[in-house]
Design an enzyme around this catalytic site. Structure first.
Site, PDB file in Angstrom:
ATOM      1  N   LYS A  70       2.442 -12.345   1.363  1.00  0.00           N
ATOM      2  CA  LYS A  70       1.245 -11.573   1.013  1.00  0.00           C
ATOM      3  C   LYS A  70      -0.021 -12.053   1.736  1.00  0.00           C
ATOM      4  O   LYS A  70      -0.917 -11.259   1.993  1.00  0.00           O
ATOM      5  CB  LYS A  70       1.026 -11.592  -0.515  1.00  0.00           C
ATOM      6  CG  LYS A  70       2.085 -10.775  -1.254  1.00  0.00           C
ATOM      7  CD  LYS A  70       1.982 -10.916  -2.766  1.00  0.00           C
ATOM      8  CE  LYS A  70       1.012  -9.919  -3.344  1.00  0.00           C
ATOM      9  NZ  LYS A  70       1.122  -9.830  -4.820  1.00  0.00           N
ATOM     10  N   ASP A 107      -3.054  -4.849  -6.479  1.00  0.00           N
ATOM     11  CA  ASP A 107      -2.725  -5.586  -7.712  1.00  0.00           C
ATOM     12  C   ASP A 107      -3.843  -5.446  -8.761  1.00  0.00           C
ATOM     13  O   ASP A 107      -3.561  -5.284  -9.950  1.00  0.00           O
ATOM     14  CB  ASP A 107      -2.503  -7.079  -7.410  1.00  0.00           C
ATOM     15  CG  ASP A 107      -1.159  -7.323  -6.729  1.00  0.00           C
ATOM     16  OD1 ASP A 107      -0.229  -6.523  -6.923  1.00  0.00           O
ATOM     17  OD2 ASP A 107      -1.058  -8.327  -5.990  1.00  0.00           O
TER      18      ASP A 107
END
Ligand code: ATR
Length: 276
Positions: A70, A107
């Site tokens: 990520k 997110d």
């Protein structure tokens, strides 16, 4: 291949076999009768760049990114959104027709949508206490501040990590010692656990809710188990709780919409399907 062919998307990780994303996106693709495929892609750190550069040519319109890539994908992307830069990680990639890679982080969006769905009367103006200072905490802080929260107490076992986050997010974040965090729970309307404690196979989060107000909303980003000991304790004290599964489901929505052109719904049936 070009984008005029059946669109492909997938999730890149190492390992990737535990990811629930293929089942989630696969369900949406068949529900909306979309001619596309979503596949798990096992990629090591060593191969990340090569695989990423090849994907647009193979017919991929985008990808999700999971651990441990990520952060690394930010360096490989051609464009990075401000929120992904602020969070320091991306979970959603969009490949342009020209092969350029756009990186975003959804997110925080997933966190807020889950909270709004699970506790519709949540007031962003209420003070929050966030436990943890890892990648998930970064996304939660960015999302809360974006939603309008002006005071966030942040507590982490390793204080220096909380201090680093305060440098990023500024004066709206106040650091509280890990040992003292339970002592201020009566001052907040929202409590968020972003640590991995309480997850199956990890130690329990030892956090006394003795002082919590019944109107306080308690949420956990852990979703395995769904009802963590923290959420069970909060329910026993009359608090509303929001489990972490919805964050996983909602964070997937913007990517699916960008890749396949349909905004998918997060329904109760979807929760059951993903838990199976
Ligand atoms: P993620 O990116 O999923 O947030 P992470 O960066 O590894 O993962 O962060 C995990 C969080 O859980 C951190 O806040 C970590 O605290 P430390 O910064 O002190 O490591 C927290 N955590 C993990 N195990 C813990 C434990 N046994 N006690 C307290 N906090 C713990």
């Amino acid at each position: 291949m070009t984008h005029s062919q059946i669109p492909l998307a997938g999730v890149m990780g190492d390992p990737v076999c535990f990811s629930k994303s293929p089942r989630l996106h696969g369900h949406w693709l068949s529900s909306y009768d979309i001619p596309g495929h979503y596949v798990p892609i096992h990629v090591t750190s060593e191969n990340l760049e090569d695989v990423l550069r090849a994907m647009p040519r193979m017919g991929f319109v985008g990808a999700n990114v999971t651990a441990p890539h990520k952060e690394a994908v930010l360096r490989l992307a051609h464009n990075v959104t401000d929120r992904a830069t602020m969070i320091g990680a991306a979970n959603t990639l969009i490949f342009g027709e020209d092969g350029r890679i756009h990186a975003d982080n959804t997110d925080g969006y997933g966190f807020i949508e889950n909270l709004r769905q699970g506790a519709p009367d949540w007031d962003p103006a209420t003070d929050a206490l966030v436990l943890g200072a890892g990648g998930a905490a970064r996304a939660v802080l960015a999302a809360l501040i974006d939603a309008g929260t002006t005071r966030i107490f942040l507590s982490n076992r390793t204080r220096i990590r909380a201090e680093t986050l305060r440098e990023t997010f500024g004066a709206k974040v106040q650091i509280v010692d890990w040992e003292k965090a339970a002592g201020i729970v009566d001052r907040v309307g929202l409590l968020v656990n972003t640590t991995s404690l309480g997850m199956t196979g990890k130690p329990e989060l030892r956090f006394s809710l003795a002082g919590v107000r019944p109107e306080t909303i308690v949420t956990d980003i852990v979703y395995s188990p769904l009802q963590t000991p923290l959420l069970q304790d909060a329910q026993a004290r009359g608090c509303r709780t929001v489990d972490g599964l919805g964050m996983l489901l909602h964070q997937a929505v913007p990517g699916f919409e960008r890749w396949f052109g349909v905004r998918p719904q997060v329904t109760p049936e979807l929760r059951d399907l993903i838990l199976k």
